[in-house]
Structures are given as structure tokens and as C-alpha cells.
Design a protein around this motif. Structure first.
Motif, PDB file in Angstrom:
ATOM      1  N   GLY A  45       0.794  -1.224   0.000  1.00 29.94           N
ATOM      2  CA  GLY A  45       0.000   0.000   0.000  1.00 29.94           C
ATOM      3  C   GLY A  45       0.824   1.270   0.000  1.00 29.94           C
ATOM      4  O   GLY A  45       0.387   2.294   0.524  1.00 29.94           O
ATOM      5  N   LEU A  46       2.007   1.196  -0.579  1.00 31.30           N
ATOM      6  CA  LEU A  46       2.900   2.352  -0.601  1.00 31.30           C
ATOM      7  C   LEU A  46       2.770   3.113  -1.910  1.00 31.30           C
ATOM      8  O   LEU A  46       2.720   2.512  -2.982  1.00 31.30           O
ATOM      9  CB  LEU A  46       4.355   1.912  -0.448  1.00 31.30           C
ATOM     10  N   SER A  47       2.741   4.416  -1.813  1.00 29.74           N
ATOM     11  CA  SER A  47       2.822   5.247  -3.012  1.00 29.74           C
ATOM     12  C   SER A  47       4.285   5.304  -3.449  1.00 29.74           C
ATOM     13  O   SER A  47       5.196   4.949  -2.680  1.00 29.74           O
ATOM     14  CB  SER A  47       2.330   6.661  -2.713  1.00 29.74           C
ATOM     15  N   GLN A  48       4.508   5.743  -4.670  1.00 28.84           N
ATOM     16  CA  GLN A  48       5.884   5.941  -5.119  1.00 28.84           C
ATOM     17  C   GLN A  48       6.584   6.961  -4.219  1.00 28.84           C
ATOM     18  O   GLN A  48       7.761   6.790  -3.887  1.00 28.84           O
ATOM     19  CB  GLN A  48       5.923   6.418  -6.568  1.00 28.84           C
ATOM     20  N   GLN A  49       5.863   7.999  -3.818  1.00 25.86           N
ATOM     21  CA  GLN A  49       6.428   9.032  -2.953  1.00 25.86           C
ATOM     22  C   GLN A  49       6.892   8.440  -1.630  1.00 25.86           C
ATOM     23  O   GLN A  49       8.018   8.679  -1.184  1.00 25.86           O
ATOM     24  CB  GLN A  49       5.391  10.135  -2.706  1.00 25.86           C
ATOM     25  N   SER A  58      14.228   9.991  -4.615  1.00 23.91           N
ATOM     26  CA  SER A  58      13.061  10.800  -4.949  1.00 23.91           C
ATOM     27  C   SER A  58      11.987   9.969  -5.651  1.00 23.91           C
ATOM     28  O   SER A  58      12.263   8.913  -6.229  1.00 23.91           O
ATOM     29  CB  SER A  58      13.476  11.972  -5.853  1.00 23.91           C
ATOM     30  N   GLN A  59      10.756  10.471  -5.608  1.00 21.03           N
ATOM     31  CA  GLN A  59       9.642   9.798  -6.285  1.00 21.03           C
ATOM     32  C   GLN A  59       9.899   9.660  -7.777  1.00 21.03           C
ATOM     33  O   GLN A  59       9.610   8.599  -8.350  1.00 21.03           O
ATOM     34  CB  GLN A  59       8.326  10.545  -6.007  1.00 21.03           C
ATOM     35  N   PRO A  60      10.455  10.677  -8.450  1.00 21.24           N
ATOM     36  CA  PRO A  60      10.730  10.496  -9.877  1.00 21.24           C
ATOM     37  C   PRO A  60      11.704   9.346 -10.170  1.00 21.24           C
ATOM     38  O   PRO A  60      11.596   8.696 -11.212  1.00 21.24           O
ATOM     39  CB  PRO A  60      11.303  11.847 -10.315  1.00 21.24           C
ATOM     40  N   VAL A  61      12.620   9.074  -9.258  1.00 21.23           N
ATOM     41  CA  VAL A  61      13.535   7.934  -9.441  1.00 21.23           C
ATOM     42  C   VAL A  61      12.733   6.637  -9.417  1.00 21.23           C
ATOM     43  O   VAL A  61      12.930   5.759 -10.263  1.00 21.23           O
ATOM     44  CB  VAL A  61      14.643   7.926  -8.360  1.00 21.23           C
ATOM     45  N   ILE A  62      11.805   6.518  -8.466  1.00 19.67           N
ATOM     46  CA  ILE A  62      10.960   5.326  -8.388  1.00 19.67           C
ATOM     47  C   ILE A  62      10.134   5.198  -9.669  1.00 19.67           C
ATOM     48  O   ILE A  62      10.045   4.115 -10.255  1.00 19.67           O
ATOM     49  CB  ILE A  62      10.031   5.372  -7.147  1.00 19.67           C
ATOM     50  N   ALA A  63       9.551   6.293 -10.120  1.00 14.37           N
ATOM     51  CA  ALA A  63       8.720   6.273 -11.328  1.00 14.37           C
ATOM     52  C   ALA A  63       9.537   5.847 -12.544  1.00 14.37           C
ATOM     53  O   ALA A  63       9.081   5.016 -13.346  1.00 14.37           O
ATOM     54  CB  ALA A  63       8.092   7.646 -11.562  1.00 14.37           C
ATOM     55  N   ARG A  64      10.737   6.381 -12.695  1.00 18.16           N
ATOM     56  CA  ARG A  64      11.580   6.014 -13.853  1.00 18.16           C
ATOM     57  C   ARG A  64      12.002   4.554 -13.775  1.00 18.16           C
ATOM     58  O   ARG A  64      12.071   3.874 -14.801  1.00 18.16           O
ATOM     59  CB  ARG A  64      12.795   6.939 -13.938  1.00 18.16           C
ATOM     60  N   GLU A  66      10.223   2.119 -12.362  1.00 15.48           N
ATOM     61  CA  GLU A  66       9.043   1.307 -12.619  1.00 15.48           C
ATOM     62  C   GLU A  66       8.625   1.326 -14.089  1.00 15.48           C
ATOM     63  O   GLU A  66       8.059   0.357 -14.576  1.00 15.48           O
ATOM     64  CB  GLU A  66       7.881   1.753 -11.730  1.00 15.48           C
ATOM     65  N   THR A  67       8.896   2.399 -14.784  1.00 14.16           N
ATOM     66  CA  THR A  67       8.517   2.485 -16.198  1.00 14.16           C
ATOM     67  C   THR A  67       9.624   2.029 -17.127  1.00 14.16           C
ATOM     68  O   THR A  67       9.421   1.962 -18.335  1.00 14.16           O
ATOM     69  CB  THR A  67       8.105   3.920 -16.580  1.00 14.16           C
ATOM     70  N   GLY A  68      10.787   1.731 -16.568  1.00 12.24           N
ATOM     71  CA  GLY A  68      11.900   1.279 -17.395  1.00 12.24           C
ATOM     72  C   GLY A  68      12.597   2.397 -18.137  1.00 12.24           C
ATOM     73  O   GLY A  68      13.354   2.152 -19.072  1.00 12.24           O
ATOM     74  N   LYS A  69      12.380   3.634 -17.715  1.00 10.15           N
ATOM     75  CA  LYS A  69      12.995   4.774 -18.390  1.00 10.15           C
ATOM     76  C   LYS A  69      14.415   5.036 -17.922  1.00 10.15           C
ATOM     77  O   LYS A  69      15.064   5.952 -18.404  1.00 10.15           O
ATOM     78  CB  LYS A  69      12.138   6.025 -18.204  1.00 10.15           C
TER      79      LYS A  69
END
Length: 96
Positions: A45-49, A58-64, A66-69
Motif C-alpha cells: 500500500g505504498l505510493s511511489q512518494q 526521490s519519487q521520480p527515481v521510483i517512477a523512472r 518502474e517504467t523502465g525509463k
């Protein structure tokens, strides 16, 4: 209707035309790891943030990730895994 051989009929055909078997295995492993990270984050139940805060990234690091960017550094992967109560294991690849 004729098949356009330059395009391929599906992703697997295109992948096999463009990538070596080693590159395909590496890609498959990267995808499996990121899917496991996403699954574990969602199960907890964790958000990327929040995961970023727990891991010290940072959250953008997690997002990148997870998206493979991005291709994250091993220490970043380990921080994120530890925050999820997970670790990496070195095991033989399934040859099937």
C-alpha cells in the motif's frame, strides 16, 4: 494480405530480429525485477512518494525505475528492495 517482413508480426519477432539472445535475457530480467518491485509496493500500500522517502530516493527515481525509463544503479535497487523488506538472490537462470 501479405506480411511486411520489415515490421514483424509481433513483439517477440521484432525483439528477436533486433536483439541478441543475451540482450533479450537481460531485458526479461530487468522487467521481472521491476514488476516485482511494483507488486511489492502495491501489496504494501505504498505510493511511489512514500517508497522513495523510505528508500532515500526521490519519487521520480521510483517512477523512472518502474517504467523502465532508467537503468538504476545497483545501490539504488538495493535501497528500494530493503525498504520493501526484499533482497536480491543470485540463482541459476531457467534454461527452458
Amino acid at each position: 494480405m501479405t506480411k511486411n517482413s520489415a515490421i514483424g508480426s509481433n513483439w517477440q519477432d521484432i525483439q528477436e530480429e533486433l536483439l541478441s539472445p543475451e540482450e533479450i535475457r537481460e531485458s526479461d530480467l530487468r522487467v521481472a525485477l521491476m514488476l516485482e518491485l511494483i507488486r511489492a509496493r502495491n501489496e504494501q500500500g505504498l505510493s511511489q512518494q512514500k517508497l522513495g522517502e523510505l528508500a532515500g530516493v526521490s519519487q521520480p527515481v521510483i517512477a523512472r525505475m518502474e517504467t523502465g525509463k532508467t537503468s538504476p544503479q545497483l545501490d539504488t535497487i538495493l535501497k528500494v528492495l530493503a525498504s520493501l523488506g526484499k533482497t536480491l538472490a543470485v540463482v541459476p537462470l531457467d534454461k527452458a
